[in-house]
Enzyme design. Structure first.
Site, PDB file in Angstrom:
ATOM      1  NE  ARG A   6       7.321   8.760  -5.400  1.00 51.32           N
ATOM      2  CZ  ARG A   6       7.267   7.823  -4.390  1.00 51.32           C
ATOM      3  NH1 ARG A   6       6.139   7.472  -3.893  1.00 51.32           N
ATOM      4  NH2 ARG A   6       8.173   7.536  -3.778  1.00 51.32           N
ATOM      5  CG  HIS A  15       4.513   3.175  -5.974  1.00 47.07           C
ATOM      6  ND1 HIS A  15       5.057   2.038  -5.769  1.00 47.07           N
ATOM      7  CD2 HIS A  15       4.971   4.088  -5.020  1.00 47.07           C
ATOM      8  CE1 HIS A  15       5.924   2.187  -4.828  1.00 47.07           C
ATOM      9  NE2 HIS A  15       5.998   3.420  -4.156  1.00 47.07           N
ATOM     10  CG  LEU A  49       8.604   1.853   4.419  1.00 51.05           C
ATOM     11  CD1 LEU A  49      10.207   1.711   4.523  1.00 51.05           C
ATOM     12  CD2 LEU A  49       7.759   0.611   4.346  1.00 51.05           C
ATOM     13  NE  ARG A 101       3.231   6.105   0.102  1.00 47.18           N
ATOM     14  CZ  ARG A 101       4.269   5.881  -0.526  1.00 47.18           C
ATOM     15  NH1 ARG A 101       5.286   6.482   0.309  1.00 47.18           N
ATOM     16  NH2 ARG A 101       4.582   5.337  -1.439  1.00 47.18           N
ATOM     17  N   GLY A 119      -3.536  -9.521   8.410  1.00 48.47           N
ATOM     18  CA  GLY A 119      -2.552  -8.759   7.506  1.00 48.47           C
ATOM     19  C   GLY A 119      -1.208  -8.798   8.527  1.00 48.47           C
ATOM     20  CB  SER A 121      15.330   3.830  -6.153  1.00 45.44           C
ATOM     21  OG  SER A 121      15.201   4.942  -5.575  1.00 45.44           O
ATOM     22  CD  GLU A 141      -1.099   0.926   0.073  1.00 47.87           C
ATOM     23  OE1 GLU A 141      -0.024   0.019   0.280  1.00 47.87           O
ATOM     24  OE2 GLU A 141      -1.259   0.831  -1.174  1.00 47.87           O
ATOM     25  CB  ALA A 188      -0.130  -1.386   9.576  1.00 50.75           C
ATOM     26  N   GLY A 236       1.964  -6.986   7.455  1.00 56.02           N
ATOM     27  CA  GLY A 236       2.819  -6.122   6.808  1.00 56.02           C
ATOM     28  C   GLY A 236       3.383  -5.267   8.078  1.00 56.02           C
TER      29      GLY A 236
END
Lengths: 256, 225, 640
Positions: free
Chosen positions: C333, C404, C444, C438, C40, C284, C428, C44, C42
């Protein structure tokens, strides 16, 4: 909606490709273009026909993975990525021609999938600031005028999709390369390697076999992120000034 | 000197040469036009003949003229190299459909326009320049000095309808070539700045219209009036 | 199995420093003798691969996309938190720690969360040094904003493209190491298994997605930076390619999977338009600062946005403002999402599907003028208009919650090592820092913290104890893993059933969404479990995968992923059944206050539920890591 699709089918990089026509009658205006292809693929699989291969991932216009040359334009009729294009941009009964990006440097892998590894290799030639993790100054020690930061940002928004190459009649990658060159030419962090960077990236761009810019500005008009050709002018400037004034140590690999 | 080879074999370096030679040729066009405008003087061609004599005998102008030929050839040579490379860059499979909505026509067809201009240039050089230098020219005498009567040569050609039509057509090609080429050369040189872009574009488009129009007006004027 | 978090003793603020000192080091000259696999690319993965390459390790990095730059971290919009206190508004490492652990509803490990807050400040420095163009003030210094209801402005951002800019920074660092020969990059390569030799992770099996070739790669350690598993719901804001396969394969080889039921559902996404829907687009949550959420007081099936403007105020139910007068439309959320679901369940949802609520800007436009609203949200409004064809300046937006982020993931200790020695999980893909929920702008931060500032230290401790010898990929463990992968592929291709992979995936997603989504009950979960077991059976007997194994075959790629999603779905349900409390994004209908709000049960469930794979069609074994809170007092959230 009913549409007719003319899609480029090509088994693999070594086979010859050809257009294949599909009548697609299960199209809704609310579908994205890629969803329209999903539905078609689903039908093809159920009929035992091999589905059409195409690249996509985030489907929100930022990863740069989707491509497709639709009715003679990269990413279709709107200045956006294909994943953000919806079927309401087309007319009922319309014939839509879908081709892969065409460039020697982007060989077709299968159907509409191309290999954009050339872009990675150009970035690898110098599209970064050589700092190791740790040992960097506090973020606010570098003050950058907002306008410069904003201009660098405009260049940095490139998603590397390759629409510029696809749109250009010369398959030139200059908008892509100049965007990264510009970002670092503008920012103070990019100054130490400013000259080597542009020289190396341009050399790699040429090595990959992209064409030369003839300033048609088709790239700018088709770029989903609206990156300006002013960046190409900046790259030209950077390159001429670098090559006429930098030390000739590049051959020794003085980059890092 | 490796860097020079690197520069001039790079796409950017080649483009630089295109721009620089192009700009020189633009300058040449302007000078040439000033000379040609003498044809419009109602003096039986005297001013034009004096000017032409000066242009073909002055040693400094001779050097510039050689340079001019060299730059034209260079401009053509590099454009051929770039065109070949650019076609190769597209690859073997070409697009079946292209829309052309994202750029202007002249910018995409500089090669065709340039070829028309080149054909014109050859014809033009044969009829005027070669004739003047190597041909058997009639002579006129002004104030006791003998001049070659180029005016009558020009008048002779400009009396032919097909020639006038060709001339006007080719000037249109020049206009389209300049419409893109003028500002394009500045962009290639890296001269793109919001403060000056407006002026460059205005100058470029004005030049592209006015200069070829004046060139074309001369034969039209001489033919009809 | 006893789960040892390896969280160091001592005062919170000194734990990481002390731990770093106690970690063993690898001599600089010896680092080149060790190979590390990073799966991966991304935030991380790219940051870890680059940092380890800089240190001198030999890194092999893998991604399934055509370029490492395309990983889905790129789509993060909002920003990244850091306790810089540049705004002089009272932020501190401790406050970021406190907000994060409280936001996670006290289901995360204190030591990990504190470390995250501690290294957050280094991340910003690092990214700025790389040339990441963060937003700036006119004075040239960095700009911050308050995000996700935080009381301080600690979020750094780059327009709506923070994830993209951070990822491109890490991608640049990665490219530099590739150019230096320290990282070897494998694109369009998907990891299909992890190889364990003598009880340690020593390699992976990958499939070259272009040629279909199955390849073995050996190393001294394996890092999984493969993101979350939100696509188990089919519709989510994740990228289409995001999948759980790497993590799930690791789980089946012995890595415990922690808190799989903890998923985050984001309230402001563009609603589903029909059966063709392939993914959901997030907008957003800053939109809730000015938009008012409402539905009609009485059901009006199929109500269009264009007709909504004619509905008088007296017939509108601004349900968030009504139920939560003090927070109103800005409730967290999970609360906003759940309440949208409730009104839709009552039949008061709007739009053609009835699965949407209005987000109305007309009052804000009246109050501030269209120009002000355009300046704030112009790009979001444009995006909305492009996708839906509606003009949000004239008619209300329609929104609905969507999956999400997944807080659960592979269980890791303080060193980010899973229960398999030498196998690490970052970003993640692990479960460690966000608890049950979260906070905005923290994903990020965690990805980059793990990759830039944690793993470079902790991996040395492990490698220092490893012999230099490489294991050969000719060993039987590799052969066996290759055989397993190959027979799995052959099986999928040989079924030649009637239903497409997407049909199975949609069915799985719908079941998960209905019964293991925003609101979960014992009855529903048990029902869903049965459904999924049947689905699994049907999948393995009736899936249609065309094409061959030795070519680019996107249907096969999907089939391999969906097969794992189905198994994960069942584990998520087991976990949700087990956790009969409500906490964070996990809402059990049985555990609610009298007025329907989430009720945590700290005395019973203050633990990490880590599941151990026990074999095909066997129930997984639950292991508990008790969460000990020495520094924060557990309180119940209230937004009334």
């Amino acid at each position: 909606m009913k549409i007719t699709l003319k899609v480029w089918r090509q088994k693999d990089a070594n086979s010859k490709g050809a257009f294949k026509t599909y009548e697609h009658s299960h199209v809704s205006q609310d579908m994205s273009f890629l969803e329209m292809l999903d539905v078609l693929n689903n039908e093809l699989v159920q009929k035992g026909e091999e589905p059409i291969a195409f690249d996509h991932d985030c489907r929100e216009g930022i990863c740069g993975m989707c491509s497709l040359y639709i009715n003679g334009r990269p990413h279709g009729p709107l200045q956006t990525t294909t994943c953000q294009l919806h079927m309401r941009s087309f007319k009922d009964g319309e014939t839509i021609t879908i081709e892969p990006w065409r460039a020697k440097a982007f060989p077709v892998v299968k159907d509409l999938v191309v290999d954009r590894g050339a872009f990675d290799r150009i970035q690898r030639a110098g599209g970064y600031v050589s700092v190791n993790t740790g040992g960097v100054p506090d973020a606010n020690e570098i003050a950058i005028p907002k306008k410069i930061a904003d201009e660098a940002f405009d260049a940095a928004t490139c998603i590397g999709c390759g629409a510029c190459v696809a749109a250009c009649k010369n398959a030139s990658a200059m908008l892509f390369v100049s965007a990264k060159v510009s970002q670092f030419a503008l920012l103070p962090q990019g100054q130490p390697e400013r000259k080597e960077r542009v020289e190396k990236m341009v050399a790699q761009m040429d090595e990959e076999g992209f064409g030369a810019c003839t300033n048609t500005k088709a790239c700018e008009a088709e770029c989903p992120k609206g990156i300006s050709v002013a960046n190409i002018a900046r790259m030209n400037r950077e390159y001429f000034s670098a090559i006429t004034s930098s030390y000739e140590v590049m051959a020794k690999g003085g980059g890092d | 000197m490796n860097w020079l080879i690197t520069l001039f074999t790079s796409t950017l370096g080649r483009k630089l040469l295109m721009a620089l030679t192009g700009l020189f040729l633009i300058l040449f066009l302007a000078v040439h036009l000033i000379g040609n405008l003498q044809l419009l003087k109602d003096d039986g061609g005297r001013a034009f003949n004096v000017y032409a004599e000066f242009m073909s005998t002055n040693p400094l102008i001779q050097i510039v003229s050689k340079g001019n030929f060299f730059f034209i050839l260079l401009h053509i040579f590099i454009s051929i190299v770039l065109t070949i490379k650019n076609r190769q860059a597209r690859g073997t499979d070409r697009y079946a459909v292209t829309s052309g909505k994202s750029s202007i026509w002249s910018s995409r067809n500089m090669g065709i326009l340039g070829t028309i201009v080149l054909v014109f240039l050859v014809v033009h050089l044969k009829h005027f320049w070669a004739e003047m230098h190597f041909g058997d020219m009639p002579k006129v005498i002004y104030d006791g000095t003998e001049y070659r009567d180029i005016y009558s040569l020009v008048a002779q050609w400009f009396a032919l309808p097909w020639y006038v039509a060709l001339y006007v057509f080719c000037m249109a090609a020049v206009a389209f070539h300049l419409w893109h080429g003028f500002a394009s050369s500045f962009q290639t040189l890296g001269l793109n700045h919001p403060k000056y872009n407006g002026i460059i574009n205005f100058l470029g488009k004005t030049f592209a219209v006015v200069v070829p129009a004046l060139f074309a007006w001369i034969p039209i004027n001489m033919f009809f009036f | 199995m006893k789960l040892d978090s390896k969280a160091p003793e001592g005062p919170l603020a000194e734990k990481w420093t002390k731990h770093k000192f106690n970690l063993k080091l690898v001599n600089p000259a010896n680092k080149r003798k060790y190979d590390v696999i990073v799966v991966g690319t991304g935030l991380a993965g790219a940051s870890a691969a680059a940092s380890l390459g800089e240190l001198g390790y030999n890194v092999k990095a893998f991604c399934f996309q055509d370029s490492p730059r395309r990983a889905h971290s790129i789509a993060a919009q909002g920003g990244i938190n850091a306790a810089k206190n540049y705004q002089n508004d009272g932020d501190s490492i401790y406050r970021l720690f406190y907000d994060t652990i409280k936001g996670g509803d006290y289901r995360a490990r204190e030591a990990n969360v504190y470390r995250l807050a501690e290294v957050s400040v280094n991340i910003i420095d690092q990214c700025v040094a790389q040339g990441v163009p963060f937003a700036r003030e006119y004075g040239g210094l960095l700009s911050n904003r308050s995000f996700g209801g935080a009381q301080v402005s600690r979020t750094f951002y780059a327009r709506g493209q923070t994830g993209q800019q951070l990822l491109l920074g890490a991608y640049g660092a990665l490219n530099r190491q590739i150019a230096n020969g320290k990282v070897k990059m494998y694109t369009r390569s998907e990891m299909l298994d992890v190889v364990i030799v003598d009880g340690k992770a020593r390699g992976i099996i990958t499939r070259d997605l272009i040629t279909g070739k199955i390849e073995s790669h050996s190393a001294h350690a394996v890092l999984l930076c493969t993101g979350g598993y939100g696509n188990v719901f089919f519709l989510s804001t994740n990228a289409k390619g995001s999948n759980v396969t790497a993590a799930w394969r690791a789980h089946k080889k012995g890595a415990l999977f922690a808190n799989p039921c903890f998923t985050q559902i984001h309230p402001t996404c563009i609603p589903v338009t029909g059966d063709h829907q392939s993914k959901l687009t997030l907008m957003s949550e800053s939109l809730r600062n000015d938009g008012r959420v409402w539905v009609p007081k009485t059901a009006r099936p199929g109500l269009k946005a264009a007709d909504a403007v004619n509905i008088p105020e007296s017939e509108r139910d601004y349900f968030l403002e009504r139920k939560y007068p003090s927070f109103g439309n800005l409730v967290p959320r999970d609360v906003a999402s759940r309440n949208a679901k409730y009104v839709c369940d009552e039949g008061r949802g709007v739009g053609t599907t009835g699965l949407a609520v209005f987000l109305d800007f007309s009052d804000a436009i009246k109050r501030d003028g269209e120009a002000t609203i355009r300046a704030k949200y112009g790009n979001l409004f444009d995006m909305y208009a492009q996708i839906t064809g509606d003009n949000p300046y004239k008619v209300p937006m329609m929104i609905f919650p969507a999956v999400h982020y997944t807080m659960g993931g592979l269980w890791v200790d303080y060193n980010l090592m899973t229960t398999v020695p030498g196998l690490y999980a970052l970003g993640e893909a692990n479960f460690s820092d966000h608890g049950a929920n979260r906070l905005g702008a923290s994903a990020l931060m965690q990805g980059l913290a793990d990759g830039y500032f944690v793993i470079p230290y902790t991996i040395g401790d492990y490698l220092a104890g490893m012999p230099y010898e490489k294991v050969s990929t000719d060993r039987p463990e590799f052969k066996e893993a290759i055989d397993t992968v190959q027979s799995r592929i052959n099986k999928l291709l040989s079924i030649k059933g009637k239903k497409t992979v997407d049909q199975f995936h949609r069915e799985l997603g719908l079941t998960m969404w209905d019964y293991c989504g925003m609101s979960r009950s014992e009855k529903g979960l048990k029902f869903a479990k049965e459904k999924i077991q049947k689905l699994k059976e049907e999948f393995w007997s009736n899936v249609a995968v065309l094409g061959g194994a030795g070519e680019l075959n996107q249907e096969l790629e999907k089939a391999l992923r969906v097969a794992d999603f189905i198994e994960l779905g069942e584990l998520m349900i087991d976990d949700a059944l087990n956790r009969s409390e409500s906490c964070g994004g996990h809402f059990r209908e049985e555990s609610a206050t009298p007025d329907g709000e989430a009720k945590r049960k700290d005395d019973e469930f203050a633990y990490v539920a880590a599941w151990e794979y026990k074999g095909e069609n066997q129930s997984e074994a639950l292991h508990k890591e008790e969460l000990i809170f020495e520094n924060v007092k557990l309180t119940q959230r209230s937004y009334k």
